[in-house]
Design a protein around this motif. Structure first.
Motif, short mmCIF file in Angstrom:
data_model
loop_
_atom_site.label_atom_id
_atom_site.label_comp_id
_atom_site.label_asym_id
_atom_site.label_seq_id
_atom_site.Cartn_x
_atom_site.Cartn_y
_atom_site.Cartn_z
N ALA A 138 0.82 -1.21 0.00
CA ALA A 138 0.00 0.00 0.00
C ALA A 138 0.86 1.26 0.00
CB ALA A 138 -0.94 -0.01 1.21
N GLN A 139 1.99 1.22 0.74
CA GLN A 139 2.86 2.39 0.78
C GLN A 139 3.50 2.64 -0.57
OE1 GLN A 139 4.08 4.61 3.95
NE2 GLN A 139 3.46 5.43 1.98
N ILE A 140 4.01 1.59 -1.19
CA ILE A 140 4.63 1.74 -2.52
C ILE A 140 3.59 2.25 -3.51
CG2 ILE A 140 5.71 0.51 -4.43
CD1 ILE A 140 6.82 -1.48 -2.28
N THR A 141 2.40 1.66 -3.48
CA THR A 141 1.34 2.02 -4.41
C THR A 141 0.93 3.48 -4.25
OG1 THR A 141 0.48 -0.25 -4.46
CG2 THR A 141 -1.03 1.50 -5.12
N SER A 142 0.80 3.94 -3.02
CA SER A 142 0.37 5.32 -2.79
C SER A 142 1.40 6.31 -3.31
CB SER A 142 0.10 5.56 -1.30
OG SER A 142 1.30 5.50 -0.54
N ILE A 143 2.68 6.00 -3.12
CA ILE A 143 3.73 6.91 -3.57
C ILE A 143 3.80 6.96 -5.09
CG2 ILE A 143 6.24 7.23 -3.64
CD1 ILE A 143 6.28 6.12 -0.74
N LEU A 144 3.82 5.79 -5.74
CA LEU A 144 3.91 5.75 -7.20
C LEU A 144 2.68 6.41 -7.84
CD1 LEU A 144 5.27 2.12 -7.80
CD2 LEU A 144 6.56 4.24 -7.58
N THR A 145 1.52 6.21 -7.24
CA THR A 145 0.30 6.83 -7.76
C THR A 145 0.38 8.35 -7.64
OG1 THR A 145 -1.01 4.87 -7.18
CG2 THR A 145 -2.21 6.94 -7.54
N ALA A 146 0.87 8.82 -6.49
CA ALA A 146 1.00 10.27 -6.29
C ALA A 146 2.00 10.87 -7.27
CB ALA A 146 1.43 10.56 -4.86
N TRP A 147 2.98 10.09 -7.69
CA TRP A 147 3.94 10.59 -8.67
C TRP A 147 3.32 10.73 -10.06
CZ3 TRP A 147 8.80 7.10 -7.41
CH2 TRP A 147 9.34 7.52 -6.19
N GLY A 148 2.17 10.09 -10.28
CA GLY A 148 1.51 10.21 -11.57
C GLY A 148 1.68 9.02 -12.49
N MET A 149 2.18 7.90 -12.00
CA MET A 149 2.32 6.72 -12.84
C MET A 149 0.96 6.13 -13.16
SD MET A 149 5.70 4.80 -11.26
CE MET A 149 5.50 3.36 -12.33
N GLU A 150 0.84 5.50 -14.33
CA GLU A 150 -0.40 4.85 -14.73
C GLU A 150 -0.70 3.68 -13.80
OE1 GLU A 150 -2.32 6.05 -16.91
OE2 GLU A 150 -1.02 7.53 -17.88
N ALA A 151 -1.99 3.37 -13.64
CA ALA A 151 -2.42 2.37 -12.65
C ALA A 151 -1.78 1.01 -12.88
CB ALA A 151 -3.94 2.25 -12.67
N GLU A 152 -1.70 0.55 -14.12
CA GLU A 152 -1.13 -0.77 -14.38
C GLU A 152 0.37 -0.77 -14.10
OE1 GLU A 152 -0.76 -4.81 -15.44
OE2 GLU A 152 -2.37 -3.54 -14.66
N ALA A 153 1.05 0.30 -14.45
CA ALA A 153 2.48 0.40 -14.15
C ALA A 153 2.72 0.42 -12.64
CB ALA A 153 3.07 1.65 -14.79
N VAL A 154 1.84 1.09 -11.91
CA VAL A 154 1.93 1.10 -10.45
C VAL A 154 1.75 -0.31 -9.90
CG1 VAL A 154 0.77 1.86 -8.34
CG2 VAL A 154 1.21 3.49 -10.17
N ARG A 155 0.73 -1.01 -10.39
CA ARG A 155 0.46 -2.37 -9.89
C ARG A 155 1.65 -3.28 -10.12
NH1 ARG A 155 -0.46 -7.21 -11.38
NH2 ARG A 155 -0.24 -6.69 -13.60
N VAL A 156 2.20 -3.25 -11.33
CA VAL A 156 3.33 -4.13 -11.67
C VAL A 156 4.56 -3.78 -10.83
CG1 VAL A 156 4.96 -4.73 -13.50
CG2 VAL A 156 2.52 -4.64 -13.99
N THR A 157 4.87 -2.50 -10.74
CA THR A 157 6.06 -2.07 -10.00
C THR A 157 5.94 -2.42 -8.52
OG1 THR A 157 6.37 -0.24 -11.56
CG2 THR A 157 7.56 -0.12 -9.47
N ALA A 158 4.78 -2.18 -7.93
CA ALA A 158 4.57 -2.50 -6.52
C ALA A 158 4.70 -4.00 -6.28
CB ALA A 158 3.21 -2.01 -6.05
N GLU A 159 4.17 -4.80 -7.21
CA GLU A 159 4.27 -6.26 -7.08
C GLU A 159 5.72 -6.72 -7.11
OE1 GLU A 159 3.01 -10.37 -7.01
OE2 GLU A 159 2.02 -8.48 -6.47
N VAL A 160 6.49 -6.21 -8.06
CA VAL A 160 7.90 -6.60 -8.16
C VAL A 160 8.66 -6.19 -6.91
CG1 VAL A 160 10.04 -6.32 -9.45
CG2 VAL A 160 7.87 -6.46 -10.68
N MET A 161 8.46 -4.96 -6.45
CA MET A 161 9.19 -4.47 -5.28
C MET A 161 8.81 -5.24 -4.02
SD MET A 161 9.13 -0.37 -6.07
CE MET A 161 10.11 0.09 -4.64
#
Length: 361
Positions: free
Chosen positions: A11-34
């Protein structure tokens, strides 16, 4: 050390990446990998990378709206442009493309250019065994931290290589390693945790071991005086082979894709210029070489033999590549992911700049 639930970290990774303006699918994938990287025990490449990504974002290096695209392809190969986005979405795209080609043609090879740091190479290699394939991944790196054999200044990156293969009774074989004595971000983790470095990981400009993690991290990131040793440590012939392996990885991940070589790029790179990193992904269908299930059965037998080896310490059974990650994932899913206070403090700064609540203790 405080333990944080896996879903809280996600949730923390997702909130930060989303606030940065990344697209939802890119956020999901990046958060999953991290998250999966932290669960596997690779603390150097998971949530602790957010400060580094934040720095790149603030310098204007990251294209937060990037969508990986195929530049050219044939039935077994492809070249992908990551469009200067974070490496995780482009790497998942590249590995899955290689896997789809392997299912059709027996082998698939995909290179990615114009990318950024993609986390742990092992995550992408491990996608292949989940679908009955063998996977191999290499990557060029942005940082210059490794001193060539007989050198006094760093010129190479830690240039990772990962390999994974499917079994049945056992967990997949999963090798994930740097071509240096350690990944540079492991020095960062030792600094965050206040643990001294093993002698031989980092040398000063005179070739003397540096064991203070703060000094070593300063050398790697600021002064560039001395640096990491190649795989093999300080023994010259072993170090020379590790240095050669690092160059092989760069050739596959960087030269083949047309990406940058850091010592050359750094001569002209402006603060806002993308890193233009390159990655290499290969997938192989073992059924093209063996009868169905024969490869997995033979690998199971080989792993069983290794596991059955008498241990020098009965309390520490013989390990096969992939065992530590499986054990770490089970433990951390149950107990939580360790987040040192020093890391939590830095994550709070990232959250403040992003304008999101900090979920860390």
């Amino acid at each position: 050390m405080p333990l944080v639930a896996a879903e809280t970290c996600r949730a923390q990774i997702t909130s930060i990446l989303t606030a940065w303006g990344m697209e939802a699918e890119a956020v999901r994938v990046t958060a999953e990998v991290m998250l999966e990287t932290d669960l596997a025990g690779v603390d150097s490449h998971g949530i602790s990378m957010l400060m580094d990504y934040d720095e790149s974002r603030r310098k204007g290096r990251l294209n937060l709206k990037a969508v990986p695209r195929i530049v050219r392809q044939n039935p077994v190969t492809a070249l992908v442009d990551a469009e200067a986005g974070l490496g995780h979405p482009a790497a998942v795209f590249g590995m899955k493309l290689a896997m789809s080609k392997a299912k059709l043609s027996g082998v698939g090879v995909v290179t990615v250019r114009n990318s950024h740091h993609f986390g742990a190479a092992g995550y992408y290699a491990a996608l292949a065994p989940a679908e009955g394939l063998v996977g191999m991944v290499t990557s060029a790196t942005r940082s210059i931290s490794v001193v060539p054999t007989r050198g006094s200044i760093p010129l190479l990156g830690t240039n990772p290589i990962a390999f994974a293969a499917p079994a049945v009774r056992n967990a997949p074989f999963r090798l994930d390693m740097a071509t240096s004595s350690c990944a540079s971000n492991k020095v960062k983790v030792h600094d965050l945790q206040g643990r001294p470095l093993p002698a031989g990981w980092v040398l000063d400009e005179g070739g003397h071991p540096v064991t203070d993690p703060a000094e070593a991290w300063h050398r790697l990131r600021v002064t560039h005086q001395g640096g990491l040793t190649p795989l093999g440590g300080t023994e010259e012939m072993a170090s020379h082979k590790g240095y050669g392996l690092a160059m092989m990885v760069h050739i596959l991940g960087g030269v083949l894709s047309g990406a940058s070589f850091s010592p050359i790029r750094n001569r002209t790179q402006q603060p806002e210029d993308p890193d233009n990193l390159g990655h290499f992904f290969m997938a192989i269908d073992p059924d093209c070489f063996r009868g169905e299930g024969e490869f997995e059965a033979d690998l199971d037998e080989a792993i069983d033999v290794l596991h059955a080896t008498p241990a020098s310490d009965p309390a520490k059974p013989v390990l096969v590549a992939g065992d530590p990650e499986v054990a770490s994932r089970a433990r951390r899913l149950a107990e939580g992911i360790p987040i040192p206070e020093s890391l939590a403090l830095q994550l709070r700064g990232v959250c403040e700049r992003a304008g999101v609540p900090c979920l860390m203790p």
